[in-house]
Scaffold this active site. Structure first.
Site, PDB file in Angstrom:
ATOM      1  N   ALA A 169     -28.246 113.394 -22.115  1.00  0.00           N
ATOM      2  CA  ALA A 169     -27.819 112.477 -23.179  1.00  0.00           C
ATOM      3  C   ALA A 169     -28.756 111.264 -23.178  1.00  0.00           C
ATOM      4  O   ALA A 169     -28.326 110.117 -23.155  1.00  0.00           O
ATOM      5  CB  ALA A 169     -26.359 112.061 -23.001  1.00  0.00           C
ATOM      6  N   HIS A 210     -33.571 105.720 -20.671  1.00  0.00           N
ATOM      7  CA  HIS A 210     -34.195 106.814 -19.930  1.00  0.00           C
ATOM      8  C   HIS A 210     -35.685 106.914 -20.273  1.00  0.00           C
ATOM      9  O   HIS A 210     -36.522 107.206 -19.403  1.00  0.00           O
ATOM     10  CB  HIS A 210     -33.507 108.141 -20.263  1.00  0.00           C
ATOM     11  CG  HIS A 210     -32.068 108.200 -19.852  1.00  0.00           C
ATOM     12  ND1 HIS A 210     -31.053 108.091 -20.763  1.00  0.00           N
ATOM     13  CD2 HIS A 210     -31.482 108.358 -18.631  1.00  0.00           C
ATOM     14  CE1 HIS A 210     -29.891 108.187 -20.134  1.00  0.00           C
ATOM     15  NE2 HIS A 210     -30.124 108.339 -18.840  1.00  0.00           N
ATOM     16  N   GLY A 249     -32.558 103.237 -13.142  1.00  0.00           N
ATOM     17  CA  GLY A 249     -32.365 102.070 -13.991  1.00  0.00           C
ATOM     18  C   GLY A 249     -31.613 100.952 -13.290  1.00  0.00           C
ATOM     19  O   GLY A 249     -30.640 101.191 -12.566  1.00  0.00           O
TER      20      GLY A 249
END
Length: 306
Positions: free
Chosen positions: A47, A52, A168
């Site tokens: 997703a 990303h 992240g």
């Protein structure tokens, strides 16, 4: 845009990594007297969004070979319904990964990662994993660390190479735990944190943002607004007013705040900063439910320059 090669098994992934690194070494990157080639791993649950993309961009800029994984890890979900509705968009993910320059994509089945079902032995996140997100999602970080450990093993280069893995900063507690795991358990990988990517309204990119309607999206912007207010206070030398930041979030009727705190970036121990200027680097972090979606966010705080 090139299409990355998709691998479904750990054995195929290891072979493909070895071939790719060997080709780079033979091509001059790791030739005699030269530096060894490098591998960048970007673990994801799919997703994919621009957050990303930033991870892959960072890996691509620093490494000869880039591997992304796409695996929805059941161990880190406390709610079976949440696991069931988590978006699965592999075709779109491959398009984004190809556009970003990933060379290989590891997209295993659950049976490949957990061939005997849920593992009997898992990595325990300890005291660091028991607060904040760990308090609201018991066992979540044990599941995260277990699958990250497996992914780091799967992608471990079998020939001399520099090895980096990218995560992240939005998942700040997760990043701190992974760094601690790698340090404490002697993994041969460098962990690289990548800054939060935000939409034009300031909201941190998240795969769960797709479940926000327009009204809830508007309401959710109070989260970054409160964080940036604290950041402005820190950088200008004003006393940090955490109570006012909390009140600002709680005043939004669509937002149900779970926690909001200022902590040490490495240990996540709360810092006693309210009512006084910031004297050391810190991290403001929060979590809240906005309509049907639970969101997390954070922002580094730096003290005013002397």
């Amino acid at each position: 845009m090139s299409t990355p090669r998709v691998l479904r098994t750990a054995a195929a992934l290891s072979e493909a990594i070895t071939d790719a690194l060997t080709a780079k070494a033979d091509g001059g990157t790791g030739g005699a007297g030269g530096p060894a080639p490098s591998l960048g791993l970007v673990p994801t649950m799919g997703a994919l969004h621009q957050g990303h993309r930033a991870l892959v961009d960072a890996a691509r800029a620093a490494n000869d070979v880039v591997v992304a994984s796409v695996f929805v890890n059941p161990l880190q979900f406390n709610d079976s319904e949440d696991l069931h509705r988590y978006p699965r968009t592999l075709e779109a993910d491959l398009e984004l990964l190809g556009d970003a320059g990933a060379d290989l994509v590891f997209a295993p089945s659950e049976a490949e990662v957990y061939p005997d079902g849920p593992p009997l032995v898992r990595i325990h996140s300890g005291e660091l994993g028991s607060r904040y997100e760990g308090r609201f999602r018991p066992g979540h970080f044990d599941g995260v660390l277990t699958v990250v450990a497996k992914l780091l093993h799967y992608a471990q280069p079998t020939l001399p190479a520099r090895y980096r893995a990218y995560f992240g900063q939005k998942d700040a507690q997760q990043l701190a735990l992974i760094r601690r795991m790698v340090m404490d358990l002697d993994f041969r990988a460098e962990i690289v944190g990548v800054p939060v990517v935000r939409g034009t309204d300031g909201l941190a990119e998240s795969s769960r943002n797709v479940f926000l309607d327009a009204e809830h999206r508007r309401a959710a912007t109070v989260l970054p607004q409160a964080l940036f207010a604290l950041q402005d206070q820190a950088r200008t030398g004003l006393p940090l007013d955490l109570a006012a930041a909390v009140a600002r979030v709680q005043a939004e009727p669509h937002v149900d705040l779970d926690y909001f705190d200022i902590v040490d970036p490495q240990t996540l121990q709360p810092l006693a900063t309210d009512g006084q200027p910031l004297r050391r680097p810190a991290l403001a972090l929060l979590a809240a439910r906005v309509g049907p979606v639970r969101l997390i966010d954070n922002l580094p705080l730096e003290p005013a320059a002397d």
